[in-house]
Scaffold this motif. Structure first.
Motif, PDB file in Angstrom:
ATOM      1  N   ASN A  37       0.820  -1.211   0.000  1.00 54.31           N
ATOM      2  CA  ASN A  37       0.000   0.000   0.000  1.00 54.31           C
ATOM      3  C   ASN A  37       0.855   1.262   0.000  1.00 54.31           C
ATOM      4  O   ASN A  37       0.530   2.235  -0.682  1.00 54.31           O
ATOM      5  N   LEU A  38       1.935   1.259   0.751  1.00 61.34           N
ATOM      6  CA  LEU A  38       2.835   2.405   0.757  1.00 61.34           C
ATOM      7  C   LEU A  38       3.551   2.548  -0.586  1.00 61.34           C
ATOM      8  O   LEU A  38       3.647   3.650  -1.135  1.00 61.34           O
ATOM      9  N   LEU A  39       4.012   1.431  -1.128  1.00 64.27           N
ATOM     10  CA  LEU A  39       4.780   1.487  -2.380  1.00 64.27           C
ATOM     11  C   LEU A  39       3.913   1.915  -3.557  1.00 64.27           C
ATOM     12  O   LEU A  39       4.391   2.604  -4.458  1.00 64.27           O
ATOM     13  N   ARG A  40       2.635   1.527  -3.562  1.00 64.97           N
ATOM     14  CA  ARG A  40       1.736   1.932  -4.654  1.00 64.97           C
ATOM     15  C   ARG A  40       1.558   3.442  -4.709  1.00 64.97           C
ATOM     16  O   ARG A  40       1.274   3.986  -5.767  1.00 64.97           O
ATOM     17  N   ARG A  41       1.718   4.117  -3.594  1.00 62.72           N
ATOM     18  CA  ARG A  41       1.572   5.567  -3.576  1.00 62.72           C
ATOM     19  C   ARG A  41       2.736   6.262  -4.282  1.00 62.72           C
ATOM     20  O   ARG A  41       2.641   7.442  -4.615  1.00 62.72           O
ATOM     21  N   PHE A  42       3.837   5.549  -4.484  1.00 60.85           N
ATOM     22  CA  PHE A  42       4.988   6.099  -5.190  1.00 60.85           C
ATOM     23  C   PHE A  42       5.053   5.617  -6.633  1.00 60.85           C
ATOM     24  O   PHE A  42       6.069   5.776  -7.298  1.00 60.85           O
ATOM     25  N   ASN A  57      10.636  13.292  -2.346  1.00 61.12           N
ATOM     26  CA  ASN A  57      11.598  12.486  -1.595  1.00 61.12           C
ATOM     27  C   ASN A  57      13.004  13.054  -1.720  1.00 61.12           C
ATOM     28  O   ASN A  57      13.339  13.699  -2.716  1.00 61.12           O
ATOM     29  N   SER A  58      13.827  12.742  -0.722  1.00 59.15           N
ATOM     30  CA  SER A  58      15.251  13.051  -0.845  1.00 59.15           C
ATOM     31  C   SER A  58      15.897  11.953  -1.695  1.00 59.15           C
ATOM     32  O   SER A  58      15.258  10.956  -2.038  1.00 59.15           O
ATOM     33  N   THR A  59      17.168  12.134  -1.993  1.00 55.19           N
ATOM     34  CA  THR A  59      17.862  11.148  -2.830  1.00 55.19           C
ATOM     35  C   THR A  59      17.906   9.780  -2.144  1.00 55.19           C
ATOM     36  O   THR A  59      17.673   8.747  -2.781  1.00 55.19           O
ATOM     37  N   GLN A  60      18.210   9.783  -0.857  1.00 54.60           N
ATOM     38  CA  GLN A  60      18.287   8.518  -0.115  1.00 54.60           C
ATOM     39  C   GLN A  60      16.910   7.850  -0.032  1.00 54.60           C
ATOM     40  O   GLN A  60      16.802   6.628  -0.201  1.00 54.60           O
ATOM     41  N   GLN A  61      15.878   8.633   0.222  1.00 55.58           N
ATOM     42  CA  GLN A  61      14.530   8.074   0.292  1.00 55.58           C
ATOM     43  C   GLN A  61      14.101   7.499  -1.050  1.00 55.58           C
ATOM     44  O   GLN A  61      13.500   6.421  -1.110  1.00 55.58           O
ATOM     45  N   GLN A  62      14.440   8.207  -2.126  1.00 51.88           N
ATOM     46  CA  GLN A  62      14.057   7.732  -3.456  1.00 51.88           C
ATOM     47  C   GLN A  62      14.767   6.428  -3.784  1.00 51.88           C
ATOM     48  O   GLN A  62      14.175   5.526  -4.389  1.00 51.88           O
ATOM     49  N   ALA A  63      16.022   6.305  -3.376  1.00 50.89           N
ATOM     50  CA  ALA A  63      16.761   5.058  -3.618  1.00 50.89           C
ATOM     51  C   ALA A  63      16.128   3.903  -2.850  1.00 50.89           C
ATOM     52  O   ALA A  63      15.999   2.787  -3.370  1.00 50.89           O
ATOM     53  N   GLU A  64      15.715   4.159  -1.601  1.00 52.06           N
ATOM     54  CA  GLU A  64      15.060   3.112  -0.807  1.00 52.06           C
ATOM     55  C   GLU A  64      13.730   2.700  -1.427  1.00 52.06           C
ATOM     56  O   GLU A  64      13.408   1.509  -1.501  1.00 52.06           O
ATOM     57  N   ILE A  65      12.968   3.686  -1.856  1.00 46.04           N
ATOM     58  CA  ILE A  65      11.660   3.403  -2.483  1.00 46.04           C
ATOM     59  C   ILE A  65      11.864   2.579  -3.753  1.00 46.04           C
ATOM     60  O   ILE A  65      11.170   1.579  -3.990  1.00 46.04           O
ATOM     61  N   ALA A  66      12.808   2.989  -4.596  1.00 40.73           N
ATOM     62  CA  ALA A  66      13.054   2.278  -5.860  1.00 40.73           C
ATOM     63  C   ALA A  66      13.484   0.842  -5.597  1.00 40.73           C
ATOM     64  O   ALA A  66      13.008  -0.088  -6.265  1.00 40.73           O
ATOM     65  N   ARG A  67      14.366   0.639  -4.627  1.00 37.67           N
ATOM     66  CA  ARG A  67      14.831  -0.707  -4.313  1.00 37.67           C
ATOM     67  C   ARG A  67      13.677  -1.568  -3.793  1.00 37.67           C
ATOM     68  O   ARG A  67      13.521  -2.728  -4.190  1.00 37.67           O
ATOM     69  N   ALA A  68      12.828  -0.991  -2.933  1.00 35.37           N
ATOM     70  CA  ALA A  68      11.698  -1.745  -2.378  1.00 35.37           C
ATOM     71  C   ALA A  68      10.685  -2.089  -3.469  1.00 35.37           C
ATOM     72  O   ALA A  68      10.151  -3.211  -3.495  1.00 35.37           O
ATOM     73  N   ILE A  69      10.425  -1.161  -4.391  1.00 38.41           N
ATOM     74  CA  ILE A  69       9.487  -1.431  -5.487  1.00 38.41           C
ATOM     75  C   ILE A  69      10.025  -2.530  -6.389  1.00 38.41           C
ATOM     76  O   ILE A  69       9.301  -3.443  -6.802  1.00 38.41           O
ATOM     77  N   LYS A  70      11.318  -2.484  -6.676  1.00 35.77           N
ATOM     78  CA  LYS A  70      11.918  -3.506  -7.544  1.00 35.77           C
ATOM     79  C   LYS A  70      11.885  -4.880  -6.881  1.00 35.77           C
ATOM     80  O   LYS A  70      11.636  -5.899  -7.545  1.00 35.77           O
ATOM     81  N   ASN A  71      12.129  -4.933  -5.566  1.00 36.50           N
ATOM     82  CA  ASN A  71      12.032  -6.217  -4.852  1.00 36.50           C
ATOM     83  C   ASN A  71      10.598  -6.736  -4.852  1.00 36.50           C
ATOM     84  O   ASN A  71      10.358  -7.924  -5.046  1.00 36.50           O
ATOM     85  N   ALA A  72       9.639  -5.839  -4.630  1.00 36.97           N
ATOM     86  CA  ALA A  72       8.228  -6.249  -4.620  1.00 36.97           C
ATOM     87  C   ALA A  72       7.788  -6.726  -5.998  1.00 36.97           C
ATOM     88  O   ALA A  72       6.980  -7.644  -6.112  1.00 36.97           O
ATOM     89  N   ARG A  73       8.307  -6.115  -7.050  1.00 36.32           N
ATOM     90  CA  ARG A  73       7.999  -6.586  -8.412  1.00 36.32           C
ATOM     91  C   ARG A  73       8.552  -7.983  -8.632  1.00 36.32           C
ATOM     92  O   ARG A  73       7.892  -8.836  -9.228  1.00 36.32           O
ATOM     93  N   GLU A  74       9.778  -8.201  -8.160  1.00 37.93           N
ATOM     94  CA  GLU A  74      10.414  -9.508  -8.318  1.00 37.93           C
ATOM     95  C   GLU A  74       9.634 -10.591  -7.574  1.00 37.93           C
ATOM     96  O   GLU A  74       9.543 -11.724  -8.030  1.00 37.93           O
TER      97      GLU A  74
END
Length: 151
Positions: A37-42, A57-74
């Protein structure tokens, strides 16, 4: 020396206030790839990761979000791409990207309805009894051995 006079932005394209990150407002300390639910908002409606300037988002936050979305896709929790279908109206002549009538080759084949009519006419010429006899002969050949093996 005098300061240069600043003029207002003519097209008002820039926003006056910086966007605040959703992670800061909700006080999220760790971005978990299982929190769909959190990741879908991004993500956009086409399942693309939204840019930093859109989410705030800051750069660090965006990197965390991108990594989490990619893991969830996998892990098949989120889609790689969502297909959005649109109904479009008839194309106009001046519209870009479409083919014009004169560019299309002339069709060599007849429409399906015309082809069916031709096949039905040929079936009448052959006679329907002959066609059914062939089908019965083929089906009957399997049963001709008596049904059981006598070895």
């Amino acid at each position: 020396m005098a300061k240069p006079v600043r003029t207002k932005n003519k097209d008002n394209a820039r926003r006056a206030k910086k966007k605040v990150s959703l992670l800061l407002t909700e006080r999220v300390e760790y971005v978990d790839w299982k929190d769909v639910n959190l990741l879908r908002r991004f993500m956009s409606d086409r399942a693309k990761i939204r840019a930093r300037r859109v989410t705030g988002n800051s750069t660090q936050q965006q990197a965390e979000i991108a990594r989490a979305i990619k893991n969830a896709r996998e892990m098949a929790l989120l889609p790689y791409a969502s297909r959005v279908t649109q109904t479009r109206g008839p194309k106009r002549d001046g519209e870009r990207g479409g083919r014009r009538e004169r560019d299309l080759p002339a069709p060599d084949t007849e429409p399906m309805s015309a082809t069916r009519e031709i096949v039905e006419e040929q079936g009448d010429d052959l006679g329907t009894d002959e066609g059914t006899d062939l089908v019965e002969a083929t089906v009957g050949s399997d049963d001709a051995g008596g049904g059981e093996d006598e070895s």
